[in-house]
Design a protein around this motif. Structure first.
Motif, PDB file in Angstrom:
ATOM      1  N   GLN A 167       0.846  -1.196   0.000  1.00 35.07           N
ATOM      2  CA  GLN A 167       0.000   0.000   0.000  1.00 35.07           C
ATOM      3  C   GLN A 167       0.880   1.243   0.000  1.00 35.07           C
ATOM      4  OE1 GLN A 167      -3.095   0.318   2.950  1.00 35.07           O
ATOM      5  NE2 GLN A 167      -3.737   2.293   2.142  1.00 35.07           N
ATOM      6  N   GLY A 168       0.691   2.093  -0.975  1.00 35.96           N
ATOM      7  CA  GLY A 168       1.518   3.301  -1.100  1.00 35.96           C
ATOM      8  C   GLY A 168       1.036   4.416  -0.201  1.00 35.96           C
ATOM      9  N   TYR A 169       1.739   5.522  -0.256  1.00 32.49           N
ATOM     10  CA  TYR A 169       1.380   6.704   0.523  1.00 32.49           C
ATOM     11  C   TYR A 169       0.411   7.586  -0.255  1.00 32.49           C
ATOM     12  CZ  TYR A 169       5.411   5.757   3.549  1.00 32.49           C
ATOM     13  OH  TYR A 169       6.294   5.196   4.414  1.00 32.49           O
ATOM     14  N   ALA A 170      -0.373   8.359   0.472  1.00 33.22           N
ATOM     15  CA  ALA A 170      -1.169   9.398  -0.174  1.00 33.22           C
ATOM     16  C   ALA A 170      -0.213  10.485  -0.660  1.00 33.22           C
ATOM     17  CB  ALA A 170      -2.185   9.975   0.801  1.00 33.22           C
ATOM     18  N   SER A 171       0.845  10.706   0.105  1.00 35.08           N
ATOM     19  CA  SER A 171       1.838  11.706  -0.293  1.00 35.08           C
ATOM     20  C   SER A 171       3.179  11.325   0.310  1.00 35.08           C
ATOM     21  CB  SER A 171       1.407  13.090   0.209  1.00 35.08           C
ATOM     22  OG  SER A 171       2.500  13.987   0.148  1.00 35.08           O
ATOM     23  N   LEU A 172       4.165  11.051  -0.524  1.00 36.21           N
ATOM     24  CA  LEU A 172       5.537  10.850  -0.043  1.00 36.21           C
ATOM     25  C   LEU A 172       6.424  11.729  -0.907  1.00 36.21           C
ATOM     26  CD1 LEU A 172       7.358   9.265   1.985  1.00 36.21           C
ATOM     27  CD2 LEU A 172       7.872   7.728   0.097  1.00 36.21           C
ATOM     28  N   LYS A 173       7.078  12.700  -0.258  1.00 36.58           N
ATOM     29  CA  LYS A 173       7.883  13.660  -1.028  1.00 36.58           C
ATOM     30  C   LYS A 173       9.358  13.261  -0.993  1.00 36.58           C
ATOM     31  CE  LYS A 173       4.605  17.276   0.145  1.00 36.58           C
ATOM     32  NZ  LYS A 173       4.281  18.225   1.214  1.00 36.58           N
ATOM     33  N   SER A 174      10.030  13.465  -2.113  1.00 41.68           N
ATOM     34  CA  SER A 174      11.455  13.138  -2.201  1.00 41.68           C
ATOM     35  C   SER A 174      12.283  14.305  -1.683  1.00 41.68           C
ATOM     36  CB  SER A 174      11.853  12.869  -3.647  1.00 41.68           C
ATOM     37  OG  SER A 174      11.069  11.859  -4.176  1.00 41.68           O
ATOM     38  N   ARG A 175      13.372  13.981  -0.994  1.00 46.12           N
ATOM     39  CA  ARG A 175      14.295  15.034  -0.584  1.00 46.12           C
ATOM     40  C   ARG A 175      15.579  14.970  -1.398  1.00 46.12           C
ATOM     41  NH1 ARG A 175      13.172  14.626   5.653  1.00 46.12           N
ATOM     42  NH2 ARG A 175      12.073  16.574   6.008  1.00 46.12           N
TER      43      ARG A 175
END
Lengths: 225, 248
Positions: A90-98
């Motif tokens: 199950q993925g994220y609703a929002s995962l931001k890359s740094r």
């Protein structure tokens, strides 16, 4: 962990990818340097092609080595990709890359493009089945006129464009891959870390400029028969 | 300041995001703000039948590694080198909507809401993340001389609190930074050197067995780690495993 299990662990597969990848990066640079002789004219380029063809058994040893590396690389990549895909059902609703970049995120896709390109490239310039019109032409010295086949092929904007797109994908793949090789092999630490992190983008840039310069030069008429 | 928490809720009754608007103080920690949300949910239980939000927390001073949640797309929230409990509401703006989700990984199944089961990390640690020596009275501090550089490096890796942010941030849900930190911090010290081959083999096997992904060098783990553990740990881990394979 038994020794055999080490080589199928996530780390063992990465090391296999890195080692086979390093061999292929070496080939890509060698192949590019050889092909850039096309800018030196028909005689030099045909002589180089003739030299490679005359290697006989050595040429087949190199080819089998390359096929082995490609097979190992694809096998390890497939196993790892399936495993990585399964690791987050199950993925994220929002995962931001740094930190990660577009080259790293698109490795699988650029790899598939490069694989398809290798097939086309071999059919075109090694087997002569993709565009056979000038494949068996001979020059005035009786050698295979590889130069004419090369220049006329790339005067066709569709063929030249295909090669340019494929080589941009190859360069993007190498931009992440070459840096990644040194991390996976454990060399990219301490004082070597910063210089080795520059190797990937540098190789990517060299391959992008070097490999696209040839079809573009033919397409624009800089190189002509 | 007025903020809206959009929180992942997962229990027998509900599975999805729910929004909760509260009046927060900018000096509150993030967990204190969640406490305020829960007080509101309990007070207005008819409006919020899903009940209070379950979330992990323990020390609330940044050293236990319990407060695991992805806040606005970043494990432990937007501030670098900061655990959720050390994050304060002043990092957000008035009127913000803050998205809160649990770690997402097959090896870290959700137990309830934001609480995930991180037993997989314990299993890896139990597989080899220790030194088998007889315990007793504390040994003399200078009985076993260790160089400053080695001691510093081992300490940097030992700073890992096992929170799982590396797994949460990794595009492949890989636990390699955790395993690397645990393996390398012991391997480079004389106490841990003796068992280094068995340790790395057992811990990597436990990592893979648990269903974590593999490292593809995105470095998101290092960027997300609240203790700023370097990805050098992964490079050194790879060498450790190859060394063990050659020597076994």
């Amino acid at each position: 962990m038994a020794r055999s299990a080490v080589w199928t662990s996530t780390i063992g597969l990465k090391v296999a990818m890195a080692a086979s990848g390093l061999g292929m990066v070496g080939f890509v640079l060698f192949h590019m340097a050889g092909n850039l002789q096309v800018f030196a004219g028909r005689d030099v380029f045909n002589a180089y092609a003739h030299f490679l063809q005359s290697l006989g058994g050595l040429l087949w040893i190199a080819r089998l080595g390359l096929i082995g590396m490609v097979a190992l690389h694809i096998w390890a990549a497939t196993k790892l990709a399936l495993r990585n895909y399964a690791a987050r059902p199950q993925g994220y609703a929002s995962l931001k890359s740094r930190r990660t970049g577009v080259y790293a995120k698109t490795m699988l896709y650029t790899g598939i493009v490069v694989l398809a390109y290798i097939g086309y490239h071999i059919a075109h310039l090694t087997l002569g089945v993709a565009h056979p019109e000038y494949f068996n032409a001979l020059d005035e010295l009786g050698r295979k006129d590889v130069y004419t086949n090369f220049v006329i092929s790339f005067s066709n904007p569709i063929i030249a464009g295909t090669y340019v797109i494929a080589n941009v994908a190859l360069a993007a793949h190498l931009a992440h891959a070459t840096t990644s090789v040194f991390r996976s092999l454990g060399l990219s630490v301490g004082r070597f870390k910063q210089p080795l992190q520059m190797v990937g983008p540098a190789v990517g840039l060299i391959v992008a400029v070097g490999n696209t310069s040839m079809p573009i030069a033919c397409w624009l008429g800089v190189l002509s028969v | 300041m007025r903020v809206t928490f959009k929180v992942w809720r997962e229990n027998d009754e509900v599975r999805g995001f729910r929004s909760y608007a509260i009046e927060a103080n900018e000096h509150m920690s993030f967990l204190e703000a969640l406490d305020v949300v829960n007080e509101m949910i309990i007070r207005e239980h008819e409006k919020y039948p899903e009940g209070p939000i379950a979330f992990d927390h323990d020390c609330r001073e940044g050293i236990c590694g319990m407060c695991s949640m992805v806040i606005d797309g970043h494990p432990h929230g937007p501030r670098q080198a900061t655990t959720t409990c050390q994050l304060h509401m002043r990092s957000f703006g008035d009127g913000d909507e803050i998205l809160v989700e649990p770690w997402r990984a097959r090896a870290f199944p959700v137990i309830k809401d934001l609480v995930v089961d991180r037993t997989a990390f314990d299993t890896i640690q139990q597989a080899g993340g220790y030194v088998s020596v007889g315990t007793g009275a504390a040994p003399d501090a200078n009985a076993l001389p260790i160089g400053k550089t080695v001691a510093d490096e081992a300490f940097d890796y030992a700073a890992c609190i096992g929170c799982g942010a590396c797994v949460a941030a990794c595009p492949n849900a890989s636990g390699m930074l955790f395993v690397g930190a645990k393996v390398v911090h012991l391997a480079i010290l004389p106490q841990g050197n003796v068992e280094r081959s068995q340790r790395v083999s057992a811990m990597v096997a436990a990592h893979d067995e648990a269903g974590f992904g593999g490292c593809t060098n995105h470095e998101e783990c290092e960027a997300a780690c609240p203790k700023e553990i370097s990805v050098d740990a992964i490079a050194k881990l790879n060498v450790e495993l190859m060394r063990a394979a050659v020597r076994s």
